[in-house]
Scaffold this motif. Structure first.
Motif, short mmCIF file in Angstrom:
data_model
loop_
_atom_site.label_atom_id
_atom_site.label_comp_id
_atom_site.label_asym_id
_atom_site.label_seq_id
_atom_site.Cartn_x
_atom_site.Cartn_y
_atom_site.Cartn_z
N ILE A 33 86.78 -12.58 89.84
CA ILE A 33 86.73 -13.77 88.73
C ILE A 33 87.73 -14.44 89.00
O ILE A 33 89.08 -14.10 88.69
N THR A 34 87.90 -15.74 89.55
CA THR A 34 88.97 -16.48 89.90
C THR A 34 89.10 -17.87 89.04
O THR A 34 87.97 -18.34 88.53
N GLY A 35 90.14 -18.45 88.97
CA GLY A 35 90.25 -19.92 88.16
C GLY A 35 90.33 -19.67 86.85
O GLY A 35 89.93 -20.77 86.20
N VAL A 36 90.46 -18.33 86.19
CA VAL A 36 90.44 -18.21 84.66
C VAL A 36 91.86 -18.38 84.17
O VAL A 36 92.48 -17.48 84.74
N PRO A 37 92.07 -19.21 83.40
CA PRO A 37 93.48 -19.12 82.62
C PRO A 37 93.93 -17.58 81.85
O PRO A 37 92.86 -17.11 81.44
N ALA A 38 95.13 -17.19 82.07
CA ALA A 38 95.45 -15.80 81.91
C ALA A 38 94.72 -15.68 79.95
O ALA A 38 94.63 -14.59 79.72
N VAL A 40 92.25 -17.00 78.58
CA VAL A 40 90.98 -17.30 78.31
C VAL A 40 90.05 -15.97 78.60
O VAL A 40 89.98 -15.30 79.82
N ASN A 41 89.09 -15.70 77.83
CA ASN A 41 88.39 -14.67 77.80
C ASN A 41 87.45 -14.99 78.88
O ASN A 41 86.48 -15.88 78.98
N ALA A 42 86.99 -13.97 79.90
CA ALA A 42 86.16 -14.23 81.19
C ALA A 42 85.06 -13.41 81.19
O ALA A 42 83.95 -13.58 81.67
N GLY A 43 85.14 -12.41 80.08
CA GLY A 43 83.77 -11.55 80.05
C GLY A 43 84.15 -10.25 79.41
O GLY A 43 85.13 -10.08 78.85
N GLU B 184 94.93 -9.27 84.64
CA GLU B 184 95.94 -10.06 83.83
C GLU B 184 96.14 -9.54 82.32
O GLU B 184 97.18 -9.19 81.98
N TYR B 185 95.03 -9.42 81.73
CA TYR B 185 95.14 -9.01 80.30
C TYR B 185 93.69 -8.31 79.97
O TYR B 185 92.76 -8.91 80.13
N ASP B 196 87.41 -6.26 76.85
CA ASP B 196 87.11 -7.91 77.19
C ASP B 196 88.20 -7.98 77.88
O ASP B 196 89.58 -7.65 77.83
N PHE B 197 87.98 -8.90 78.88
CA PHE B 197 89.02 -9.02 79.89
C PHE B 197 89.29 -10.55 80.18
O PHE B 197 88.70 -11.57 79.68
N TYR B 198 90.55 -11.22 80.15
CA TYR B 198 91.18 -12.42 80.14
C TYR B 198 91.64 -12.83 81.57
O TYR B 198 92.61 -11.76 82.15
N GLY B 199 91.61 -13.90 81.78
CA GLY B 199 92.33 -14.54 83.13
C GLY B 199 91.44 -13.90 84.30
O GLY B 199 90.24 -13.50 84.20
N SER B 200 92.24 -13.94 85.60
CA SER B 200 91.45 -13.58 86.83
C SER B 200 91.36 -12.00 86.85
O SER B 200 92.06 -11.28 86.17
N VAL B 201 90.21 -11.54 87.47
CA VAL B 201 89.74 -10.31 87.84
C VAL B 201 89.42 -9.67 88.97
O VAL B 201 88.71 -10.61 89.65
N VAL B 202 89.91 -8.58 89.50
CA VAL B 202 89.22 -8.12 90.70
C VAL B 202 89.01 -6.56 90.44
O VAL B 202 89.61 -5.88 89.72
#
Lengths: 192, 211
Positions: A33-38, A40-43, B184-185, B196-202
């Motif tokens: 998951i790219t381009g998400v500010p640190a 901001v909740n991505a999922g 990241e967080y 819950d995950f924040y920012g970029s994820v791999v």
């Protein structure tokens, strides 16, 4: 769970290019998951329920990408149920391989049933043709891809339009159901 | 020489006055006490220390050596620290040294290992800080955790005892079998098994490995 994750990607690879399981052994599948500010909740990953979900549709430039070997699936929202091996991509969903591209409003993979569905504005681009449809239903067991609803098959020298179109991939056979109409600019009957 | 009676009286009065002044200073005004050297701390042996909040036990330490200096209590040579939740022990901590600031209700734990045998919870950090007022456990430096089959690493961690939420920050790595998350967080809800995950994820998954 790990096998399921890689299993999903492997089956998609098999669907699209005949990639053998043996070739995939030892490979690493990735989900990014790219381009998400640190901040901001991505999922969320619900381990108890076995559901991984991500939604970056509101984040400009953000994308969810799954890769294995030469198969890539992208989208803006994703749900992956590990229990029944179900994968669902929506919003700018696209599945690509070296010589194949599938886009649709939604791309679903039912791992246990070994089926791939795509709904809404389905476009499949191969080396030989481009297929447009409302719906794609691929069955891995029978190796059949059924396109329905406003089907349009465009070849380099013409095209066909109808409501139902079946591709028997193993047999390299195309079947058209119901009324189809089309035009070809150059038909060479000597090849038959 | 013959002195007049007036002079004699004056001499006598002067002498009495001098004696009086001397007596006052000698017996009634004490000179300042000379500086006394006192030990700066108190050392106790084999002590049980209990941290409480609103009368309820939060933690308990049975230490061989307790050194108190002002509000700071340094504990060394102890078996383990028991952390309580609802009066019941729920975490056990091994540490080299513990320093308790009584006024701030903060317990610093150096070279710590936290474990909960029932849940299989394990946590390792060079420094853990228990804030009794906020009921939080913080690792300001790298932390390594094991929990229900997960291996968790992060550069920083904050755990809220009340909510059972774990906040992981910077270079977060979570291994679940052959799957490796790099984040990241992340905020992990231990009670509900949700992250819950924040920012970029791999997320990397190795093909062919067992669960």
């Amino acid at each position: 769970m790990n096998r399921r994750f890689v299993g999903v990607v492997i089956v998609l690879a098999l669907l699209l290019g005949g990639t053998s399981m043996a070739r995939a052994e030892g490979q690493v599948g990735t989900l990014e998951i790219t381009g998400v500010p640190a901040d901001v909740n991505a999922g969320r990953y619900d381990r108890d329920a076995g559901v991984f979900s991500a939604d970056v549709s509101e984040i400009v430039g953000a994308l969810i990408t799954v890769k294995l070997e030469d198969v890539t699936i992208v989208g803006k929202t994703m749900e992956w149920r590990t229990d029944d091996n179900y994968l669902f991509f929506t919003v700018d969903a696209k599945l690509t391989q070296e010589d194949f591209e599938l886009t649709g409003d939604a791309i679903e993979y039912f791992g246990d049933e070994k089926k791939l569905l795509s709904e809404g504005n389905v476009v499949v681009i191969t080396e030989d043709a481009t297929v447009y449809a409302d719906h794609l239903d691929y069955d891995e067991e029978t190796d059949e891809a059924l396109f329905t609803g406003n089907v349009k098959v465009v070849f380099s020298d013409g095209g066909l339009e109808g409501e139902r179109f079946l591709m028997l991939l193993e047999k390299s056979e195309l079947r058209f159901f119901g009324s189809f109409q089309g035009e070809f600019s150059d038909v060479n009957s000597d090849e038959d | 020489m013959k002195l007049s009676s007036k002079v004699k009286k004056a001499i006598i009065a002067l002498a009495i006055l001098m004696i009086a002044v001397y007596s006052i200073f000698r017996f009634f005004v004490e000179p300042p006490a000379p500086p006394i050297s006192v030990p700066p701390s108190v050392q106790l042996l084999e002590s049980r220390l209990v941290g409480r909040k609103d009368g309820l036990r939060q933690w308990e330490i049975l230490a061989q050596s307790v050194l108190q200096a002002g509000d700071s209590v340094t504990l060394t040579d102890f078996d383990e620290i028991t952390m309580f939740q609802d009066q019941e022990p729920y975490l056990f901590i091994d540490a080299d040294t513990a320093v308790w600031d009584r006024k701030l209700e903060i317990l610093h734990l150096y070279e710590s290992l936290v474990r909960d045998e029932d849940d299989g919870f394990y946590l390792e950090s060079d420094l853990l800080i228990w804030d009794g007022a906020k009921e939080t456990l913080t690792s300001p430096g790298p932390v390594f955790m094991l929990w229900e089959g997960l291996e968790i690493q992060a550069e920083e961690m904050l755990m809220e005892a009340q909510s059972n939420l774990v906040y992981l920050q910077d270079d977060v790595r979570i291994r679940d079998g052959s799957m490796l998350w790099r984040l990241e967080y992340a905020v992990y809800d231990l009670d509900h098994g949700r992250m819950d995950f924040y920012g970029s994820v791999v997320l990397e998954g190795e093909v062919g490995d067992d669960e």
